[in-house]
Write a protein that holds these residues in place. Structure first.
Motif, PDB file in Angstrom:
ATOM      1  N   UNK A  36       0.845  -1.188   0.000  1.00 46.22           N
ATOM      2  CA  UNK A  36       0.000   0.000   0.000  1.00 46.22           C
ATOM      3  C   UNK A  36       0.882   1.242   0.000  1.00 46.22           C
ATOM      4  N   UNK A  37       0.647   2.141  -0.947  1.00 44.76           N
ATOM      5  CA  UNK A  37       1.355   3.418  -1.012  1.00 44.76           C
ATOM      6  C   UNK A  37       0.313   4.523  -1.102  1.00 44.76           C
ATOM      7  N   UNK A  38       0.381   5.480  -0.180  1.00 45.12           N
ATOM      8  CA  UNK A  38      -0.552   6.605  -0.174  1.00 45.12           C
ATOM      9  C   UNK A  38       0.224   7.885   0.067  1.00 45.12           C
ATOM     10  N   UNK A  39      -0.178   8.961  -0.616  1.00 46.99           N
ATOM     11  CA  UNK A  39       0.592  10.199  -0.542  1.00 46.99           C
ATOM     12  C   UNK A  39      -0.316  11.413  -0.613  1.00 46.99           C
ATOM     13  N   UNK A  40       0.050  12.449   0.139  1.00 49.44           N
ATOM     14  CA  UNK A  40      -0.610  13.751   0.102  1.00 49.44           C
ATOM     15  C   UNK A  40       0.478  14.803  -0.104  1.00 49.44           C
ATOM     16  N   UNK A  41       0.267  15.704  -1.070  1.00 46.27           N
ATOM     17  CA  UNK A  41       1.241  16.762  -1.299  1.00 46.27           C
ATOM     18  C   UNK A  41       1.382  17.638  -0.063  1.00 46.27           C
ATOM     19  N   UNK A  42       2.622  17.922   0.295  1.00 47.32           N
ATOM     20  CA  UNK A  42       2.903  18.772   1.450  1.00 47.32           C
ATOM     21  C   UNK A  42       3.684  20.000   0.977  1.00 47.32           C
ATOM     22  N   UNK A  43       4.943  19.804   0.593  1.00 40.84           N
ATOM     23  CA  UNK A  43       5.748  20.838  -0.049  1.00 40.84           C
ATOM     24  C   UNK A  43       6.284  20.269  -1.354  1.00 40.84           C
ATOM     25  N   UNK A  44       5.433  20.200  -2.391  1.00 39.30           N
ATOM     26  CA  UNK A  44       5.844  19.533  -3.630  1.00 39.30           C
ATOM     27  C   UNK A  44       7.055  20.167  -4.298  1.00 39.30           C
ATOM     28  N   UNK A  45       7.233  21.490  -4.147  1.00 36.72           N
ATOM     29  CA  UNK A  45       8.386  22.138  -4.762  1.00 36.72           C
ATOM     30  C   UNK A  45       9.700  21.639  -4.164  1.00 36.72           C
ATOM     31  N   UNK A  46       9.633  21.177  -2.904  1.00 35.98           N
ATOM     32  CA  UNK A  46      10.823  20.637  -2.240  1.00 35.98           C
ATOM     33  C   UNK A  46      10.837  19.110  -2.279  1.00 35.98           C
ATOM     34  N   UNK A  47       9.915  18.519  -3.023  1.00 37.99           N
ATOM     35  CA  UNK A  47       9.799  17.065  -3.125  1.00 37.99           C
ATOM     36  C   UNK A  47       9.516  16.418  -1.776  1.00 37.99           C
ATOM     37  N   UNK A  48       8.756  17.125  -0.941  1.00 40.26           N
ATOM     38  CA  UNK A  48       8.382  16.605   0.372  1.00 40.26           C
ATOM     39  C   UNK A  48       6.893  16.302   0.351  1.00 40.26           C
ATOM     40  N   UNK A  49       6.547  15.050   0.570  1.00 40.73           N
ATOM     41  CA  UNK A  49       5.161  14.612   0.557  1.00 40.73           C
ATOM     42  C   UNK A  49       4.852  13.879   1.865  1.00 40.73           C
ATOM     43  N   UNK A  50       3.627  14.041   2.325  1.00 38.14           N
ATOM     44  CA  UNK A  50       3.174  13.277   3.480  1.00 38.14           C
ATOM     45  C   UNK A  50       2.723  11.925   2.947  1.00 38.14           C
ATOM     46  N   UNK A  51       3.693  11.027   2.752  1.00 32.55           N
ATOM     47  CA  UNK A  51       3.405   9.759   2.094  1.00 32.55           C
ATOM     48  C   UNK A  51       3.691   8.594   3.020  1.00 32.55           C
ATOM     49  N   UNK A  52       2.935   7.510   2.820  1.00 31.56           N
ATOM     50  CA  UNK A  52       3.022   6.342   3.687  1.00 31.56           C
ATOM     51  C   UNK A  52       3.100   5.080   2.835  1.00 31.56           C
ATOM     52  N   UNK A  53       3.739   4.064   3.412  1.00 33.22           N
ATOM     53  CA  UNK A  53       4.053   2.841   2.668  1.00 33.22           C
ATOM     54  C   UNK A  53       3.924   1.657   3.617  1.00 33.22           C
ATOM     55  N   UNK A  54       3.066   0.722   3.261  1.00 34.08           N
ATOM     56  CA  UNK A  54       2.896  -0.482   4.073  1.00 34.08           C
ATOM     57  C   UNK A  54       3.397  -1.686   3.290  1.00 34.08           C
ATOM     58  N   UNK A  55       4.504  -2.261   3.751  1.00 38.48           N
ATOM     59  CA  UNK A  55       5.025  -3.506   3.200  1.00 38.48           C
ATOM     60  C   UNK A  55       5.302  -4.438   4.370  1.00 38.48           C
ATOM     61  N   UNK A  56       6.020  -5.512   4.145  1.00 33.61           N
ATOM     62  CA  UNK A  56       6.243  -6.479   5.210  1.00 33.61           C
ATOM     63  C   UNK A  56       6.990  -5.899   6.397  1.00 33.61           C
ATOM     64  N   UNK A  57       8.032  -5.089   6.133  1.00 32.61           N
ATOM     65  CA  UNK A  57       8.830  -4.522   7.219  1.00 32.61           C
ATOM     66  C   UNK A  57       8.023  -3.533   8.044  1.00 32.61           C
ATOM     67  N   UNK A  58       7.343  -2.601   7.380  1.00 33.91           N
ATOM     68  CA  UNK A  58       6.561  -1.617   8.122  1.00 33.91           C
ATOM     69  C   UNK A  58       5.380  -2.271   8.845  1.00 33.91           C
ATOM     70  N   UNK A  59       4.799  -3.310   8.251  1.00 33.50           N
ATOM     71  CA  UNK A  59       3.704  -4.016   8.921  1.00 33.50           C
ATOM     72  C   UNK A  59       4.196  -4.704  10.188  1.00 33.50           C
ATOM     73  N   UNK A  60       5.366  -5.329  10.125  1.00 36.80           N
ATOM     74  CA  UNK A  60       5.925  -5.994  11.306  1.00 36.80           C
ATOM     75  C   UNK A  60       6.075  -5.016  12.466  1.00 36.80           C
TER      76      UNK A  60
END
Length: 279
Positions: free
Chosen positions: A56-80
């Motif tokens: 699962x990858x989800x993202x919300x623009x925060x400071x797009x000009x600085x390539x900073x996004x409020x983004x989240x990623x759920x894979x095996x490591x983050x789920x653990x």
């Protein structure tokens, strides 16, 4: 599953704790345990999809000009790690319901520990390096408040300040490493960086960025030579020591190294910095 809602609901409840505690009194701790238990169940339901590599990858623009996004990623490591945070959080809140029932300022205690829980979830679910740093520093700040909870004791105040200074210094070093890493790879998104390990390891900035990031991981996990702040942190109430300094916060450095190993690992610098070879 909305990952940002998982993180946001913990912070939302944290700010309600003083009002809830006034209404429910000594049983409020048991009620708070329902939240991490619910989140644990919701996360556990994602296990079959994660095993099938439906991340699962989800993202919300925060400071797009600085390539900073409020983004989240759920894979095996983050789920653990998310399951560790919510599962142990459930047990700690149940214990806190008994342990903290006669403490003054219970509402403040639950506010601090829920703030920490939300920050840890944000840290392990973050897909953007700057987002990860933001939650990393919130864990340091909330840990400072929890270690110094018994603020009438000079020892507690001194231990809280020491922990904040050491982990705060490490966090700033880590941020500098993240900026270098993002500039070298051209992205702050972990899902992009995981594809560019060879580019990063071939850069002239590889050594300084690795050393800066390792400083952040070592200070947070109380690794030598930054280990001396951890014994003093036991000035905190027992549920804090059980949750922060045994089960979760000191694991943040381990999570960071595991997350970045595909990007930065496989070199002599990385190997010898983390583990000395057997004679």
């Amino acid at each position: 599953m909305q990952l940002i809602r998982i993180v946001g609901v913990v912070f939302f409840l944290a700010f309600l704790t003083p009002f809830i505690d006034k209404r429910l009194g000594k049983i409020s701790g048991y009620l708070y345990a329902l939240l991490p238990a619910l989140l644990f169940t919701l996360l556990l339901k994602q296990l079959p999809d994660i095993i099938d590599r439906h991340f699962i990858i989800q993202s919300i623009d925060w400071f797009p000009l600085l390539h900073v996004h409020l983004s989240f990623y759920l894979d095996g490591l983050s789920l653990l790690f998310a399951l560790l945070i919510t599962g142990m959080g459930t047990l700690v809140f149940i214990y806190s319901g008994y342990y903290m029932q006669h403490y003054p300022m219970r509402g403040r205690f639950y506010f601090y520990i829920l703030l920490f829980m939300g920050a840890m979830l944000g840290l392990v679910l973050a897909n953007n390096l700057i987002t990860l740093f933001l939650f990393w520093e919130i864990t340091s700040f909330s840990s400072f408040l929890l270690i110094g909870f018994n603020h009438e004791r000079p020892e507690a105040r001194a231990a809280a300040l020491q922990a904040l200074l050491i982990t705060g210094f490490g966090g700033l070093a880590m941020l500098a490493g993240f900026v270098l890493l993002g500039n070298v790879a051209g992205s702050y998104e972990l899902t992009d960086l995981l594809q560019d390990g060879a580019v990063v390891k071939g850069s002239k900035m590889y050594m300084p960025l690795v050393l800066l990031i390792l400083a952040g991981a070592f200070t947070k996990s109380a690794q030598f030579p930054f280990h001396f702040w951890l014994p003093g942190a036991m000035e905190a109430p027992t549920p804090v020591s059980a949750y922060l300094h045994s089960a979760t916060m000191v694991k943040a450095g381990i999570y960071l190294l595991a997350r970045l190993q595909p990007i930065l690992g496989g070199t002599d610098l990385w190997q010898f910095s983390l583990a000395w070879p057997a004679p």
